[in-house]
Design a protein around this motif. Structure first.
Motif, short mmCIF file in Angstrom:
data_model
loop_
_atom_site.label_atom_id
_atom_site.label_comp_id
_atom_site.label_asym_id
_atom_site.label_seq_id
_atom_site.Cartn_x
_atom_site.Cartn_y
_atom_site.Cartn_z
N LYS A 253 -7.45 -3.92 -4.64
CA LYS A 253 -6.93 -2.58 -4.39
C LYS A 253 -8.07 -1.63 -4.08
O LYS A 253 -9.10 -1.66 -4.76
N SER B 32 0.84 -1.19 0.00
CA SER B 32 0.00 0.00 0.00
C SER B 32 0.88 1.24 0.00
O SER B 32 2.04 1.21 0.44
N GLN C 296 -3.29 4.16 -2.28
CA GLN C 296 -3.87 2.89 -2.71
C GLN C 296 -3.61 1.85 -1.62
O GLN C 296 -2.48 1.68 -1.18
N ILE C 297 -4.68 1.19 -1.21
CA ILE C 297 -4.57 0.18 -0.16
C ILE C 297 -4.63 -1.19 -0.80
O ILE C 297 -5.57 -1.51 -1.54
N ARG D 108 -4.94 -5.17 -0.32
CA ARG D 108 -5.39 -6.19 0.62
C ARG D 108 -5.50 -7.54 -0.09
O ARG D 108 -5.91 -7.61 -1.24
#
Length: 427
Positions: free
Chosen positions: A385, A98, A111-112, A114
């Motif tokens: 994302k 991220s 932007q994360i 996961r």
């Protein structure tokens, strides 16, 4: 094996994903599993695989997995462990983190990344078992840190409950313990919708037969899928320095997969072309899967003659093959000119099976020309994302009227007013 000019060859191979009967059968199976759950799974496993299971036998228990180790040889264990290490090291280089950026006006954008929560992996079994597919599916998902990985694979073909021990041992080696002995369209449906025994997943990955491919197509949207995989392909780009024996062996390594597999050589050397065609016939005669490979070679095999390597590169890029081997005097000088290929193998000793089993890159690769826009299975396939936006008061005051202009241009006054009320309140 046919030898012809490249311009005489129909470059684009149309692969239909099932006929009307197959499509209708898959739609029915998927709907039935969705409606009846485990009962439908048991019925189709008996009907289609010839194996009668109880509900308790759907999931492979720890005792069965432990017993599988008694049926595999130490040499296999050594090879699979080293292959797994190579594959993990390769895929760990793909992982992304991220990120967030702060601008001078206080805005933060980012932007994360996961991992998906639960993924279902289909591993072919039954008539032909592929332990390597376990590694290629599981390891990228593990590198992505997917917390729940479930595997489905058809029961063995002897009519008795049980999964190929090599598949079970490979799964155990990489830490997969949730394994179900079901296959075909019914397994895909179970992963997508869930049953009494199987929780639904977020994504389904892994190769299978036409019924598996059609089922993945049917459930797409309920879950994500990796791709609609077609028959295997190999293209060898060669000049006069290539070894005809090596080229023929590599062409047959893909032809033996499936009657619809494509095995093609593109070459500047007419002498090599005829040597390879003759060598293919010679090696075919002693290949255990001769009948399958011969149909592949007869239907989709060819040696294509071109005037120059530049012409050959254009043909390769038009074909956009799953596997490309470059057997020329200086393969590295050609690498940068290849635009469309799923996996590229350089030089005489980078035979396609090196990538299939051991080197590290993933062997689940785009087929049927989709390498024009698709990629091999990778860590990103198991991640999602989320965009992150923190807009400061100053940023909104500076840019609000521009946002309103764009919203009103599209006729969305509600959008514009959502900004306007804030600007008015802060006057």
């Amino acid at each position: 094996m046919r030898v012809m000019r490249a311009e005489q060859f129909g470059i684009k191979r149309e692969v239909e994903y099932g006929n009307k009967q197959q499509n209708e059968a898959v739609v029915q199976i998927v709907a039935d599993v969705k409606a009846r759950g485990d009962a439908a799974l048991l019925d189709y496993t008996k009907q289609l695989d010839g194996t009668e299971l109880t509900p308790q036998q759907l999931r492979v228990d720890e005792k069965t997995i432990a017993a599988a180790y008694e049926q595999v040889d130490e040499q296999f264990l050594t090879a699979i462990r080293e292959a797994a290490q190579n594959i993990r090291l390769f895929h760990e280089k793909q992982k992304r983190n991220s990120w967030m950026d702060m601008e001078s006006n206080g805005t933060i954008l980012g932007q994360i990344m996961r991992p998906l929560k639960r993924v279902g992996l289909y591993v072919p079994g039954g008539k032909a078992a592929y332990p390597s597919s376990v590694l290629m599916n599981v390891i990228p998902a593990q590198v992505a840190e997917v917390p729940e990985i479930v595997m489905v694979t058809p029961p063995a073909t002897n009519g008795q409950p049980g999964v190929d021990p090599y598949i079970l041992v490979t799964a155990a080696e990489v830490g997969v313990t949730e394994i179900y002995q079901i296959g075909g369209a019914q397994a895909v449906a179970a992963l997508a919708y869930g049953t009494e025994s199987i929780k639904p997943v977020d994504k389904i990955c892994g190769p299978g037969n036409i019924y598996v491919a059609l089922a993945k197509k049917e459930v797409f949207g309920v879950v994500d899928i990796d791709s609609m995989a077609g028959p295997s392909e190999i293209v060898v780009l060669a000049d006069k320095t290539a070894n005809a024996v090596y080229v023929a062996a590599d062409l047959l390594s893909q032809a033996e997969h499936d009657e619809m597999a494509a095995a093609i050589m593109v070459t500047t050397s007419e002498q090599l072309a005829h040597q390879v065609a003759a060598e293919v016939e010679k090696q075919l005669a002693v290949l255990p899967r001769e009948a399958i490979a011969r149909r592949s070679i007869d239907q989709y095999g060819a040696v294509l003659l071109v005037d120059s390597l530049e012409d050959g590169i254009r043909v390769v890029n038009d074909l956009a093959p799953e596997h490309l081997e470059i057997m020329t005097n200086d393969p590295m000088s050609i690498l940068g000119k290849i635009e469309n290929a799923g996996a590229i193998f350089l030089g005489d000793y980078s035979s396609e099976p090196v990538g299939d089993y051991f080197a590290g890159p993933n062997h689940i690769i785009p087929t049927n020309g989709t390498a024009r826009f698709a990629s091999p299975v990778n860590v990103d396939d198991f991640m999602k994302k989320s965009s992150m936006i923190y807009y400061s008061k100053q940023a909104l005051m500076d840019n609000g009227h521009k946002i309103m202009t764009l919203a009103r241009h599209e006729g969305l006054e509600g959008h514009a007013r959502a900004i306007a009320v804030r600007l008015e309140n802060e006057q």
